[in-house]
Design a protein around this motif. Structure first.
Motif, PDB file in Angstrom:
ATOM      1  N   MET A  75       0.796  -1.215   0.000  1.00 52.77           N
ATOM      2  CA  MET A  75       0.000   0.000   0.000  1.00 52.77           C
ATOM      3  C   MET A  75       0.834   1.272   0.000  1.00 52.77           C
ATOM      4  SD  MET A  75      -3.091  -0.203  -0.471  1.00 52.77           S
ATOM      5  CE  MET A  75      -3.117   1.564  -0.234  1.00 52.77           C
ATOM      6  N   HIS A  76       2.083   1.178   0.444  1.00 50.95           N
ATOM      7  CA  HIS A  76       2.925   2.372   0.498  1.00 50.95           C
ATOM      8  C   HIS A  76       3.299   2.861  -0.904  1.00 50.95           C
ATOM      9  CE1 HIS A  76       5.856   5.246   1.805  1.00 50.95           C
ATOM     10  NE2 HIS A  76       6.873   4.585   1.286  1.00 50.95           N
ATOM     11  N   PRO A  98      -3.400  -8.956  -0.251  1.00 50.24           N
ATOM     12  CA  PRO A  98      -4.472  -9.902   0.095  1.00 50.24           C
ATOM     13  C   PRO A  98      -4.747 -10.930  -1.001  1.00 50.24           C
ATOM     14  CG  PRO A  98      -5.386  -7.737  -0.329  1.00 50.24           C
ATOM     15  CD  PRO A  98      -3.902  -7.565  -0.262  1.00 50.24           C
ATOM     16  N   GLU A  99      -4.604 -10.547  -2.258  1.00 54.61           N
ATOM     17  CA  GLU A  99      -4.820 -11.507  -3.343  1.00 54.61           C
ATOM     18  C   GLU A  99      -3.763 -12.599  -3.317  1.00 54.61           C
ATOM     19  OE1 GLU A  99      -6.883  -8.658  -6.753  1.00 54.61           O
ATOM     20  OE2 GLU A  99      -4.717  -8.609  -6.452  1.00 54.61           O
ATOM     21  N   GLU A 166     -10.229  -3.255   6.445  1.00 56.15           N
ATOM     22  CA  GLU A 166     -11.196  -2.634   5.546  1.00 56.15           C
ATOM     23  C   GLU A 166     -10.574  -1.572   4.650  1.00 56.15           C
ATOM     24  OE1 GLU A 166     -11.760  -0.281   9.488  1.00 56.15           O
ATOM     25  OE2 GLU A 166     -11.077  -2.256   8.825  1.00 56.15           O
ATOM     26  N   TYR A 167      -9.284  -1.301   4.838  1.00 57.40           N
ATOM     27  CA  TYR A 167      -8.609  -0.314   3.992  1.00 57.40           C
ATOM     28  C   TYR A 167      -8.443  -0.890   2.593  1.00 57.40           C
ATOM     29  CZ  TYR A 167      -5.790   3.922   3.467  1.00 57.40           C
ATOM     30  OH  TYR A 167      -5.335   5.163   3.105  1.00 57.40           O
ATOM     31  N   PRO A 174      -9.262  -0.155  -5.162  1.00 58.65           N
ATOM     32  CA  PRO A 174      -9.831   0.494  -3.978  1.00 58.65           C
ATOM     33  C   PRO A 174     -10.764  -0.391  -3.146  1.00 58.65           C
ATOM     34  CG  PRO A 174     -11.050   1.160  -5.922  1.00 58.65           C
ATOM     35  CD  PRO A 174      -9.924   0.288  -6.411  1.00 58.65           C
ATOM     36  N   GLU A 175     -10.937  -1.637  -3.531  1.00 55.37           N
ATOM     37  CA  GLU A 175     -11.805  -2.522  -2.765  1.00 55.37           C
ATOM     38  C   GLU A 175     -11.116  -2.914  -1.451  1.00 55.37           C
ATOM     39  OE1 GLU A 175     -14.900  -5.729  -4.374  1.00 55.37           O
ATOM     40  OE2 GLU A 175     -12.845  -6.479  -4.408  1.00 55.37           O
ATOM     41  N   PRO A 176     -11.884  -3.086  -0.363  1.00 53.32           N
ATOM     42  CA  PRO A 176     -11.267  -3.447   0.925  1.00 53.32           C
ATOM     43  C   PRO A 176     -10.521  -4.785   0.861  1.00 53.32           C
ATOM     44  CG  PRO A 176     -13.526  -2.746   1.248  1.00 53.32           C
ATOM     45  CD  PRO A 176     -13.335  -2.871  -0.231  1.00 53.32           C
ATOM     46  N   LYS A 177      -9.450  -4.862   1.620  1.00 53.47           N
ATOM     47  CA  LYS A 177      -8.658  -6.097   1.663  1.00 53.47           C
ATOM     48  C   LYS A 177      -9.510  -7.294   2.078  1.00 53.47           C
ATOM     49  CE  LYS A 177      -4.208  -3.970   2.981  1.00 53.47           C
ATOM     50  NZ  LYS A 177      -4.659  -2.613   3.382  1.00 53.47           N
TER      51      LYS A 177
END
Length: 452
Positions: A75-76, A98-99, A166-167, A174-177
């Motif tokens: 995410m960074h 997460p994927e 949920e970020y 942009p979907e939540p993790k």
């Protein structure tokens, strides 16, 4: 994906989660490398000890070539990251964190712990109890847990416990993790609005938890806390062939400076919210074969998550604690917990406004009424952070009005805060620091030793 002989490159390897993932993948036999523009301890030391610390900081598209089997992006990183753009140009498989975890857990029972608060403690409790009984399982957790060396474990175990955030998933998604894991069992601990930079309204925030609940498969289980109004509403909605498992704060008492559950089981955690978290963990564990008797035996030795309700120093009449609380609901719960632990002592609480949401004028009103418990309430914010992130400055009166305490004390200078606290008499007083930041670099542990 094969577990070995894969060459993996991690963009933004220095984050707490990404560094742990890098180490876990290397232990699985993959060839791992990566990059970041800045890396701090403990991640820097952990990466170095595992031979994974980048030789130079910064992004360099020349590091990406077609010998790489897959890129994992943290995410960074930004969407225009030169290494990410090069990987896209070469057609290299690009995973979000997460994927990738989902791809590594195809044949496992996937249990996702979600919620705006408590998810780290609930996940940590589950991990501790399963370890206590030597069960075979994998896990992903977003913070260090006392007594557990690694925050990610990936093996051939039949179950994986995942702390679900949920970020949003990645700079490209942009979907939540927590929607990426395809859970079989999910828990929702609470739904207090957060991340205003991603979810500009409470409605848009709550919708993410509704999506999570709606993705529970047939014969799946949805666990939810009925003490949270919205979690209860989401959990009780009709879903075809989904098992509902509501839970609530269990009966407990405070005896001899410890919280006691199940009649006579003292636990190391304290506060109503943590008793609630313990009950959530018990509900999940019962679904995967841990009896109540086994649970209470194991949970008594759980010390909690690192930076959550951590005791820095104490004597017979004063305790100094620090907590990762960084949102309105967490501020309220943590200060109430310490007051409940030592009801006869005065509580002095220091809260740092540090996150994007907390330093946003449009969000500040959500703090109204959350800072009632402390006998003396202090708010700190670092003006350097505000300037570096180009946030709009907030006036002192705006902050006092937002919290609804006219006696609120405000500091923007670390030395002045430290001097003020050091000048106080601490007999029969407790001190609580709450932040996801550092109070401008203040050495909290050293300061705690000074005053006790």
């Amino acid at each position: 994906m094969s577990q070995k002989n894969q060459k993996i490159y991690i963009i933004a390897i220095g984050g707490a989660v990404m560094s742990s993932l890098a180490i876990a993948l290397k232990k699985k036999g993959m060839t791992v490398s990566g990059s970041d523009d800045k890396i701090y301890d403990p991640a820097a030391s952990l990466l170095k000890s595992n031979g994974l610390l980048p030789h130079a900081m910064g992004w360099d598209a020349n590091r990406i070539d077609d010998s790489i089997d897959a890129v994992i992006v943290g995410m960074h990183a930004k969407a225009d990251n030169p290494e990410l753009l090069k990987a896209q140009e070469l057609g290299i498989k690009i995973w979000s964190y997460p994927e990738f975890i989902r791809a590594q857990s195809d044949n496992k029972q996937r249990i996702v712990i979600a919620g705006s608060h408590g998810k780290t403690t609930i996940t940590g409790t589950i991990i501790h109890v399963l370890n206590y009984w030597k069960r075979d399982f994998d896990y992903v957790i977003g913070a260090k847990i006392n007594g557990i060396d690694e925050t990610i474990k990936l093996s051939n175990a039949p179950v994986i416990i995942i702390e679900g955030d949920e970020y949003f998933t990645s700079p490209l998604d942009p979907e939540p993790k927590f929607l990426k894991y395809d859970h079989h069992i999910a828990l929702i601990s609470g739904t207090a609005w957060d991340h205003i930079n991603v979810y500009p309204s409470e409605k848009s925030y709550l919708e993410q938890f509704e999506k999570l609940a709606n993705r529970t498969p047939k014969a799946g289980t949805l666990v939810f806390c009925t003490d949270d109004k919205q979690a209860k509403k989401i959990g009780n909605a009709e879903r075809n062939d989904v098992r509902k498992e509501p839970y609530e704060t269990p009966k407990y008492k405070v005896k001899d400076g410890a919280f006691v559950i199940n009649g006579d089981t003292p636990v190391k955690l304290f506060g109503k919210h943590n008793m609630q978290n313990i009950e959530g963990a018990k509900t999940i564990l019962k679904r995967i074969g841990i009896t109540d008797e086994q649970f209470y035996e194991a949970v008594a030795s759980f010390e909690g998550a690192f930076k959550r309700n951590n005791l820095l120093a104490e004597n017979s009449h004063t305790s100094v604690y620090t907590d990762f609380a960084h949102a309105p609901s967490k501020l309220a719960a943590t200060s109430a917990a310490l007051k409940e632990l030592h009801p006869k002592r005065k509580l002095v609480a220091c809260y740092e406004l540090h996150t994007f949401s907390s330093l946003n004028k449009d969000f500040l009103a959500n703090y109204k009424g959350t800072y009632k418990t402390p006998d003396e309430a202090i708010v700190f914010y670092d003006q350097k952070v505000v300037q570096e992130k180009n946030y709009e400055s907030i006036a002192e009166e705006e902050i006092k009005s937002a919290f609804g305490r006219k006696d609120l004390i405000l500091f923007t200078d670390t030395q002045k805060l430290e001097s003020y606290l050091q000048s106080k008499t601490w007999k029969d007083h407790d001190l609580l620091f709450m932040s996801s930041g550092t109070f401008g670099g203040m050495d909290l542990a050293a300061f705690a030793e000074k005053i006790v």
